[in-house]
Design a protein around this motif. Structure first.
Motif, PDB file in Angstrom:
ATOM      1  N   ALA A 174      -2.732   2.453   0.818  1.00 57.20           N
ATOM      2  CA  ALA A 174      -3.633   2.185  -0.321  1.00 57.20           C
ATOM      3  C   ALA A 174      -5.034   1.778   0.118  1.00 57.20           C
ATOM      4  O   ALA A 174      -5.464   0.660  -0.119  1.00 57.20           O
ATOM      5  N   PRO A 175      -5.765   2.660   0.778  1.00 57.35           N
ATOM      6  CA  PRO A 175      -7.092   2.277   1.258  1.00 57.35           C
ATOM      7  C   PRO A 175      -8.141   2.219   0.141  1.00 57.35           C
ATOM      8  O   PRO A 175      -7.997   2.888  -0.876  1.00 57.35           O
ATOM      9  N   SER A 176      -9.146   1.416   0.365  1.00 59.75           N
ATOM     10  CA  SER A 176     -10.294   1.391  -0.554  1.00 59.75           C
ATOM     11  C   SER A 176     -11.357   2.321   0.024  1.00 59.75           C
ATOM     12  O   SER A 176     -11.697   2.195   1.194  1.00 59.75           O
TER      13      SER A 176
ATOM     14  N   ARG B 186       3.569   3.549   0.331  1.00 59.75           N
ATOM     15  CA  ARG B 186       2.224   4.032  -0.005  1.00 59.75           C
ATOM     16  C   ARG B 186       1.222   3.472   0.994  1.00 59.75           C
ATOM     17  O   ARG B 186       1.410   2.391   1.576  1.00 59.75           O
TER      18      ARG B 186
ATOM     19  N   VAL C  21      -2.887  -3.667  -8.295  1.00 58.54           N
ATOM     20  CA  VAL C  21      -1.983  -3.319  -7.204  1.00 58.54           C
ATOM     21  C   VAL C  21      -0.527  -3.465  -7.643  1.00 58.54           C
ATOM     22  O   VAL C  21       0.317  -2.627  -7.330  1.00 58.54           O
TER      23      VAL C  21
ATOM     24  N   ARG D 222       1.575  -3.190   4.782  1.00 57.62           N
ATOM     25  CA  ARG D 222       0.110  -3.250   4.835  1.00 57.62           C
ATOM     26  C   ARG D 222      -0.337  -4.307   5.836  1.00 57.62           C
ATOM     27  O   ARG D 222       0.481  -5.032   6.400  1.00 57.62           O
TER      28      ARG D 222
ATOM     29  N   HIS E 117      -3.443  -9.210   3.802  1.00 60.64           N
ATOM     30  CA  HIS E 117      -2.994  -9.287   2.407  1.00 60.64           C
ATOM     31  C   HIS E 117      -1.833 -10.240   2.199  1.00 60.64           C
ATOM     32  O   HIS E 117      -1.323 -10.368   1.087  1.00 60.64           O
TER      33      HIS E 117
ATOM     34  N   GLU F 258      -7.781   3.127  -3.687  1.00 58.19           N
ATOM     35  CA  GLU F 258      -8.088   1.931  -4.487  1.00 58.19           C
ATOM     36  C   GLU F 258      -9.590   1.867  -4.761  1.00 58.19           C
ATOM     37  O   GLU F 258     -10.334   1.189  -4.072  1.00 58.19           O
TER      38      GLU F 258
ATOM     39  N   TYR G 251      -8.033  -6.617  -8.478  1.00 56.29           N
ATOM     40  CA  TYR G 251      -7.143  -6.026  -7.470  1.00 56.29           C
ATOM     41  C   TYR G 251      -5.710  -6.512  -7.662  1.00 56.29           C
ATOM     42  O   TYR G 251      -4.755  -5.731  -7.625  1.00 56.29           O
TER      43      TYR G 251
HETATM   44  N1  GLU Z   1      -6.880  -1.586  -0.851  1.00 57.47           N
HETATM   45  C1  GLU Z   1      -6.440  -2.591   0.050  1.00 57.47           C
HETATM   46  C2  GLU Z   1      -7.206  -2.463   1.353  1.00 57.47           C
HETATM   47  O1  GLU Z   1      -7.829  -1.448   1.611  1.00 57.47           O
HETATM   48  C3  GLU Z   1      -4.959  -2.484   0.366  1.00 57.47           C
HETATM   49  C4  GLU Z   1      -4.121  -3.010  -0.715  1.00 57.47           C
HETATM   50  C5  GLU Z   1      -2.645  -3.015  -0.434  1.00 57.47           C
HETATM   51  O2  GLU Z   1      -2.188  -2.356   0.516  1.00 57.47           O
HETATM   52  O3  GLU Z   1      -1.958  -3.658  -1.204  1.00 57.47           O
HETATM   53  O4  GLU Z   1      -7.201  -3.392   2.130  1.00 57.47           O
END
Ligand code: GLU
Length: 469
Positions: free
Chosen positions: A12-14, A10, A189, A203, A207, A46, A185
């Motif tokens: 998963a952008p905010s 996946r 997540v 990612r 993180h 996200e 978060y």
């Molecule tokens: N939403 C997070 C971001 O934009 C990514 C979270 C993830 O990949 O676990 O940095």
């Protein structure tokens, strides 16, 4: 069934800003890994931070991914819609003894912080509610905290970074649900990755520090733990954190600046991953050759020049129809002789163009009607003296019977000899008169393909305009 068939990744952008180039690279690696393993590649928006998430940012993500050919295999998942499920899991963690309600407020946290400071100790919040069992619930708001084990280490076997051990005594009891009931978060997540069947989390390495905490949650829930790959970040050319100044702009900026999606993807692939010295990959090759193990451990530097080089490569590879389409779809309606000139000059134009915008600029002088739009610098070249020179030159060109590159060249060279002028002194005003610009494609090619009639007309026009002044 081969387990590879179950692979799910996946991106998963905010949706709180634009979709930048680093995000596209993360999406690309997720896409490639899934495709290589005949798995699924998903998109999760996200958007739990409702104040900072915007519809425009969601649109920029969806459109940007589409433009670079990285649309997900299924409809995007919006994280904030799963809030009920996140709350359910927080409560489940309380039930199975891995979380607790905590009524300690900000004042208490601050008190502990100050005390640690006084004693010169590092601060780690210790809730007075962690071990109260059974206890009476208060009527005020509370947070739900995870009961982080007090001793030992969490080992993360990262596909890129290798084995990393995180001592648990560094972590306090992380908040799962805030006092307003919203999930954090860290909780969302894990729950979403589990519910989406994510097998590989790929990612940015910003993180990495969150990963041990997430692993503890997986363990407490008795869920399968996905594989983790943390990609080193992209830095600016000078090695400092990537900022707007370095090109950390939205993907739409690159699209508007005339970069091709293929070139961006190729560039980003290699920015952190390589296969020998190979620079250019088809999408199938990328999928075929990609592996997480070959992602570099060290951060990469964004190099706009390199991106431009790759873009030029793709521009040179485009066929005539594609180029004309990129310059402007309506060009097909140009008068026939203009269209012909343009077509003849296309290989030259393409050779000198790094971006689609360059293509447009370099072909402007053919496509646009007279009078040409001269920049101040170009205008300055057309002095009275150079205009008189151009008039003379025009008379000579007019005598040419066979309009042929070699003949044109010969006549211009002889002219500069006869007039005792350097070739440059002839070519620069000529170039300005014909193209409106100080630099252009090979001027002899330009005259030739523009044809005699248009060449002479342009000189006339320039002469006339200057005379009028
Ligand atoms: N939403 C997070 C971001 O934009 C990514 C979270 C993830 O990949 O676990 O940095």
């Amino acid at each position: 069934m081969n387990s590879k068939h179950n692979i799910v990744t996946r991106f998963a952008p905010s949706p709180t800003g634009f979709l930048h180039i680093g995000g596209i690279r993360t999406a690309l690696y997720n896409f490639l890994f899934a495709k290589k393993n005949h798995g699924k590649y998903l998109l999760r928006i996200e958007d739990t931070d409702r104040k900072r998430s915007t519809d425009d940012a969601v649109k920029a993500i969806v459109d940007g991914l589409k433009w670079v050919g990285l649309s997900p295999d299924e409809e995007p998942i919006f994280q904030h819609k799963n809030q009920k499920r996140h709350t359910e899991i927080a409560n489940k963690l309380i039930e199975n003894g891995h979380a607790y309600k905590c009524w300690d407020n900000e004042d208490e946290i601050l008190r502990q912080k100050n005390e640690a400071l006084k004693k010169g100790k590092s601060f780690k919040f210790q809730s007075s509610w962690r071990n109260k069992d059974p206890f009476e619930e208060l009527n005020t708001s509370f947070v739900i905290r995870f009961k982080t084990p007090e001793e030992g280490n969490v080992i993360i076997d990262d596909e890129i970074q290798g084995n990393i051990s995180f001592p648990l005594d560094n972590f306090d009891d992380l908040i799962l649900l805030r006092s307003d009931g919203s999930p954090t978060y860290m909780l969302s997540v894990v729950v979403d990755d589990h519910d989406m069947g994510i097998t590989h989390v790929i990612r940015g390495d910003d993180h990495l520090m969150n990963t041990p905490k997430q692993k503890l949650l997986y363990e407490a829930l008795n869920w399968n733990i996905p594989s983790f790959s943390h990609i080193p970040l992209i830095y600016g050319e000078d090695g400092s954190k990537m900022s707007k100044r370095h090109g950390a702009l939205g993907i739409d900026y690159y699209q508007e600046s005339g970069f091709l999606a293929q070139a961006i993807i190729n560039y980003l692939l290699r920015l952190g991953w390589s296969h020998g010295d190979q620079e250019i990959f088809t999408k199938d090759e990328m999928i075929d050759l990609f592996s997480l193990k070959k992602i570099r451990k060290s951060p990469s530097r964004f190099d706009l020049k390199k991106l431009e080089d790759i873009n030029s490569h793709y521009i040179r590879e485009m066929n005539e129809e594609d180029i004309i389409n990129k310059i402007g779809k309506d060009l097909i309606n140009l008068p026939k002789d203009k269209l012909n000139s343009l077509k003849m000059l296309l290989p030259e134009i393409a050779k000198r163009s790094k971006t689609i915008n360059d293509l447009k600029e370099n072909s402007d002088f053919i496509v646009n009607d007279l009078p040409l739009n001269l920049s101040g610098e170009a205008q300055a070249v057309l002095t009275k003296k150079s205009i008189a020179m151009l008039e003379k030159l025009k008379n000579q060109l007019e005598t040419l019977v066979r309009w042929d590159i070699n003949e044109i060249k010969k006549i211009i060279e002889n002219f500069s000899n006869d007039e005792n002028l350097k070739l440059r002194e002839v070519l620069l005003p000529l170039r300005v008169a014909i193209t409106g610009r100080l630099s252009s494609l090979g001027i002899y090619d330009v005259l030739y393909y523009l044809n005699k009639e248009h060449t002479l007309k342009r000189i006339d026009e320039a002469v006339g305009n200057v005379r009028k002044e």
